[in-house]
Each structure stands twice: as C-alpha cells, then as structure tokens.
Motif scaffolding. Structure first.
Motif, PDB file in Angstrom:
ATOM      1  N   ASP A 153      24.945  27.312   3.103  1.00  9.43           N
ATOM      2  CA  ASP A 153      25.387  28.420   3.952  1.00  9.43           C
ATOM      3  C   ASP A 153      24.723  29.768   3.662  1.00  9.43           C
ATOM      4  O   ASP A 153      24.329  30.465   4.590  1.00  9.43           O
ATOM      5  CB  ASP A 153      26.914  28.597   3.882  1.00  9.43           C
ATOM      6  N   PRO A 154      24.608  30.195   2.388  1.00 12.00           N
ATOM      7  CA  PRO A 154      24.012  31.512   2.148  1.00 12.00           C
ATOM      8  C   PRO A 154      22.579  31.598   2.665  1.00 12.00           C
ATOM      9  O   PRO A 154      21.825  30.616   2.635  1.00 12.00           O
ATOM     10  CB  PRO A 154      24.058  31.663   0.631  1.00 12.00           C
ATOM     11  N   GLU A 155      22.236  32.785   3.139  1.00 10.51           N
ATOM     12  CA  GLU A 155      20.900  33.024   3.690  1.00 10.51           C
ATOM     13  C   GLU A 155      19.835  32.747   2.635  1.00 10.51           C
ATOM     14  O   GLU A 155      20.005  33.052   1.462  1.00 10.51           O
ATOM     15  CB  GLU A 155      20.799  34.481   4.142  1.00 10.51           C
ATOM     16  N   GLY A 156      18.740  32.150   3.045  1.00 11.59           N
ATOM     17  CA  GLY A 156      17.612  31.874   2.164  1.00 11.59           C
ATOM     18  C   GLY A 156      17.693  30.547   1.432  1.00 11.59           C
ATOM     19  O   GLY A 156      16.869  30.283   0.564  1.00 11.59           O
ATOM     20  N   PHE A 157      18.661  29.697   1.782  1.00 15.06           N
ATOM     21  CA  PHE A 157      18.805  28.408   1.095  1.00 15.06           C
ATOM     22  C   PHE A 157      17.506  27.624   1.148  1.00 15.06           C
ATOM     23  O   PHE A 157      16.870  27.499   2.182  1.00 15.06           O
ATOM     24  CB  PHE A 157      19.935  27.590   1.731  1.00 15.06           C
ATOM     25  N   GLU A 158      17.106  27.068  -0.014  1.00 24.47           N
ATOM     26  CA  GLU A 158      15.916  26.219  -0.080  1.00 24.47           C
ATOM     27  C   GLU A 158      16.310  24.768  -0.338  1.00 24.47           C
ATOM     28  O   GLU A 158      16.051  23.908   0.476  1.00 24.47           O
ATOM     29  CB  GLU A 158      14.963  26.714  -1.168  1.00 24.47           C
ATOM     30  N   GLU A 159      16.900  24.508  -1.507  1.00 25.28           N
ATOM     31  CA  GLU A 159      17.301  23.141  -1.826  1.00 25.28           C
ATOM     32  C   GLU A 159      18.242  23.116  -3.022  1.00 25.28           C
ATOM     33  O   GLU A 159      18.424  24.108  -3.717  1.00 25.28           O
ATOM     34  CB  GLU A 159      16.088  22.255  -2.091  1.00 25.28           C
ATOM     35  N   ILE A 160      18.811  21.933  -3.270  1.00 25.66           N
ATOM     36  CA  ILE A 160      19.645  21.708  -4.444  1.00 25.66           C
ATOM     37  C   ILE A 160      18.795  20.956  -5.464  1.00 25.66           C
ATOM     38  O   ILE A 160      18.132  19.978  -5.132  1.00 25.66           O
ATOM     39  CB  ILE A 160      20.914  20.913  -4.082  1.00 25.66           C
ATOM     40  N   HIS A 161      18.813  21.447  -6.713  1.00 21.75           N
ATOM     41  CA  HIS A 161      17.979  20.884  -7.780  1.00 21.75           C
ATOM     42  C   HIS A 161      18.840  20.327  -8.901  1.00 21.75           C
ATOM     43  O   HIS A 161      19.848  20.940  -9.261  1.00 21.75           O
ATOM     44  CB  HIS A 161      17.113  21.979  -8.431  1.00 21.75           C
ATOM     45  N   PRO A 162      18.417  19.225  -9.519  1.00 22.77           N
ATOM     46  CA  PRO A 162      19.070  18.829 -10.766  1.00 22.77           C
ATOM     47  C   PRO A 162      18.627  19.788 -11.876  1.00 22.77           C
ATOM     48  O   PRO A 162      17.515  20.330 -11.840  1.00 22.77           O
ATOM     49  CB  PRO A 162      18.550  17.412 -11.016  1.00 22.77           C
ATOM     50  N   CYS A 163      19.491  20.033 -12.831  1.00 25.61           N
ATOM     51  CA  CYS A 163      19.154  20.871 -13.981  1.00 25.61           C
ATOM     52  C   CYS A 163      19.812  20.259 -15.213  1.00 25.61           C
ATOM     53  O   CYS A 163      20.509  19.252 -15.116  1.00 25.61           O
ATOM     54  CB  CYS A 163      19.601  22.310 -13.757  1.00 25.61           C
ATOM     55  N   HIS A 164      19.589  20.862 -16.354  1.00 20.31           N
ATOM     56  CA  HIS A 164      20.203  20.368 -17.589  1.00 20.31           C
ATOM     57  C   HIS A 164      21.699  20.651 -17.546  1.00 20.31           C
ATOM     58  O   HIS A 164      22.121  21.758 -17.240  1.00 20.31           O
ATOM     59  CB  HIS A 164      19.593  21.055 -18.808  1.00 20.31           C
ATOM     60  N   ARG A 165      22.480  19.631 -17.847  1.00 13.70           N
ATOM     61  CA  ARG A 165      23.939  19.808 -17.910  1.00 13.70           C
ATOM     62  C   ARG A 165      24.314  19.889 -19.381  1.00 13.70           C
ATOM     63  O   ARG A 165      24.111  18.964 -20.149  1.00 13.70           O
ATOM     64  CB  ARG A 165      24.659  18.629 -17.255  1.00 13.70           C
ATOM     65  N   PHE A 166      24.828  21.063 -19.776  1.00 17.25           N
ATOM     66  CA  PHE A 166      25.191  21.191 -21.174  1.00 17.25           C
ATOM     67  C   PHE A 166      26.539  20.533 -21.429  1.00 17.25           C
ATOM     68  O   PHE A 166      27.415  20.511 -20.583  1.00 17.25           O
ATOM     69  CB  PHE A 166      25.162  22.646 -21.649  1.00 17.25           C
ATOM     70  N   VAL A 167      26.657  19.943 -22.601  1.00 16.49           N
ATOM     71  CA  VAL A 167      27.901  19.271 -22.957  1.00 16.49           C
ATOM     72  C   VAL A 167      28.538  19.877 -24.201  1.00 16.49           C
ATOM     73  O   VAL A 167      29.726  19.694 -24.438  1.00 16.49           O
ATOM     74  CB  VAL A 167      27.702  17.752 -23.166  1.00 16.49           C
ATOM     75  N   GLN A 168      27.749  20.584 -24.994  1.00 14.80           N
ATOM     76  CA  GLN A 168      28.294  21.174 -26.203  1.00 14.80           C
ATOM     77  C   GLN A 168      27.362  22.272 -26.702  1.00 14.80           C
ATOM     78  O   GLN A 168      26.155  22.226 -26.471  1.00 14.80           O
ATOM     79  CB  GLN A 168      28.447  20.102 -27.286  1.00 14.80           C
ATOM     80  N   VAL A 169      27.936  23.230 -27.386  1.00 15.30           N
ATOM     81  CA  VAL A 169      27.166  24.261 -28.064  1.00 15.30           C
ATOM     82  C   VAL A 169      27.584  24.234 -29.533  1.00 15.30           C
ATOM     83  O   VAL A 169      28.776  24.235 -29.845  1.00 15.30           O
ATOM     84  CB  VAL A 169      27.414  25.658 -27.446  1.00 15.30           C
ATOM     85  N   LEU A 170      26.596  24.158 -30.412  1.00 16.37           N
ATOM     86  CA  LEU A 170      26.851  24.087 -31.850  1.00 16.37           C
ATOM     87  C   LEU A 170      26.281  25.321 -32.527  1.00 16.37           C
ATOM     88  O   LEU A 170      25.168  25.753 -32.191  1.00 16.37           O
ATOM     89  CB  LEU A 170      26.177  22.847 -32.445  1.00 16.37           C
ATOM     90  N   PRO A 171      26.991  25.894 -33.498  1.00 11.79           N
ATOM     91  CA  PRO A 171      26.433  27.053 -34.203  1.00 11.79           C
ATOM     92  C   PRO A 171      25.207  26.636 -35.010  1.00 11.79           C
ATOM     93  O   PRO A 171      25.133  25.511 -35.510  1.00 11.79           O
ATOM     94  CB  PRO A 171      27.577  27.503 -35.123  1.00 11.79           C
ATOM     95  N   ALA A 172      24.251  27.534 -35.107  1.00  9.57           N
ATOM     96  CA  ALA A 172      23.041  27.254 -35.895  1.00  9.57           C
ATOM     97  C   ALA A 172      23.291  27.609 -37.357  1.00  9.57           C
ATOM     98  O   ALA A 172      23.953  28.599 -37.666  1.00  9.57           O
ATOM     99  CB  ALA A 172      21.867  28.064 -35.357  1.00  9.57           C
ATOM    100  N   GLU A 173      22.761  26.787 -38.228  1.00  8.00           N
ATOM    101  CA  GLU A 173      22.805  27.084 -39.662  1.00  8.00           C
ATOM    102  C   GLU A 173      21.987  28.355 -39.896  1.00  8.00           C
ATOM    103  O   GLU A 173      20.924  28.535 -39.293  1.00  8.00           O
ATOM    104  CB  GLU A 173      22.194  25.914 -40.424  1.00  8.00           C
ATOM    105  N   PRO A 174      22.442  29.264 -40.749  1.00  6.42           N
ATOM    106  CA  PRO A 174      21.660  30.481 -41.008  1.00  6.42           C
ATOM    107  C   PRO A 174      20.240  30.151 -41.455  1.00  6.42           C
ATOM    108  O   PRO A 174      20.013  29.191 -42.201  1.00  6.42           O
ATOM    109  CB  PRO A 174      22.450  31.170 -42.133  1.00  6.42           C
ATOM    110  N   GLY A 175      19.303  30.921 -40.979  1.00  5.38           N
ATOM    111  CA  GLY A 175      17.910  30.758 -41.380  1.00  5.38           C
ATOM    112  C   GLY A 175      17.001  30.170 -40.308  1.00  5.38           C
ATOM    113  O   GLY A 175      15.788  30.302 -40.384  1.00  5.38           O
ATOM    114  N   TRP A 176      17.567  29.499 -39.298  1.00  9.84           N
ATOM    115  CA  TRP A 176      16.739  28.978 -38.215  1.00  9.84           C
ATOM    116  C   TRP A 176      16.240  30.144 -37.373  1.00  9.84           C
ATOM    117  O   TRP A 176      16.978  31.085 -37.085  1.00  9.84           O
ATOM    118  CB  TRP A 176      17.525  28.016 -37.341  1.00  9.84           C
TER     119      TRP A 176
END
Length: 130
Positions: free
Chosen positions: A47-70
C-alpha cells in the motif's frame, strides 16, 4: 537475502525520493506477510507509495553479551582510515550464525553490522584477527 535483521525474517522495500527505505513486515497467524506500519496505521506491505518488493532478511533469535575484549575493526570502502571499536553483543540468526553488534558510536543505537560499504574483521581478546 537482505543483509538486515528483524524478528520476522521479512522486509519490504520502498523507493522514496530516490532512496530505498526498508520496513519490517509483520506476519499473520499462518506465518504469511500481512502488514507494515505506515505512520501509526497497519497497512498491506504494497500500500505505501514507492513499494518495490518484499525481501527475506536475517531473522534474529537471540542476542548474547560479548565477552570483554572482543573488537570490531572496519574500513569504509571510500576511506583509508581503519576504526576499531568494542563489540557490545552478538546477534544470533535463525541459521545459527553470529553477527557482531559494535558498541554505538554517536546515536546510541546498536545494531548488527551488515553494511556493504564496510570491510571488517573481528578481533578476539587474544588479539589474533579473524
């Protein structure tokens, strides 16, 4: 597949003033694309003006804290300067791949780094670049 993340694994692209914008596509109960938000209204993705297409993208499932130093080292493809910043967390996508989330630099918003204009490497705490 778009190098972007969201919770559903689908994004819609729109051409607006010569630029491509992306919006998260929300799914119905059967798992099919059903709507995007246009302002505060739920509308069909096309519906919104300028529509091009629907794309697959990465689906995140979890976020983990990084160990210090990375650290995350990147170079913008149009510049020679290397920048190294700490990694705040790791985003895990539905395929099990982990993506670094660098510490936010200016706007306070942290997100996985998928920009095509960056070349980057990940440096673990022991300093050996990968």
């Amino acid at each position: 597949m778009l190098n972007r993340f969201n919770a559903t694994g689908w994004m819609a692209s729109y051409k607006v003033n010569g630029f491509t914008e992306y919006r998260d596509v929300h799914l119905n109960a059967e798992g099919y694309p059903s709507h995007v938000f246009d302002g505060n209204r739920r509308v069909s993705p096309n519906d919104p003006e300028g529509f091009e297409e629907i794309h697959p993208c990465h689906r995140f499932v979890q976020v983990l804290p990084a160990e210090p130093g990375w650290r995350f080292k990147y170079t913008h493809k149009n510049m020679d300067e290397e920048v190294t910043i700490p990694i705040l967390a790791w985003a895990v996508d539905a395929s099990g791949d982990m993506h670094p989330i660098p510490f936010p630099q200016s706007n306070g918003y942290a997100s996985p780094s998928f920009r095509a204009d960056l070349s980057y490497s990940v440096i673990p705490p022991d300093g050996y670049e990968q």
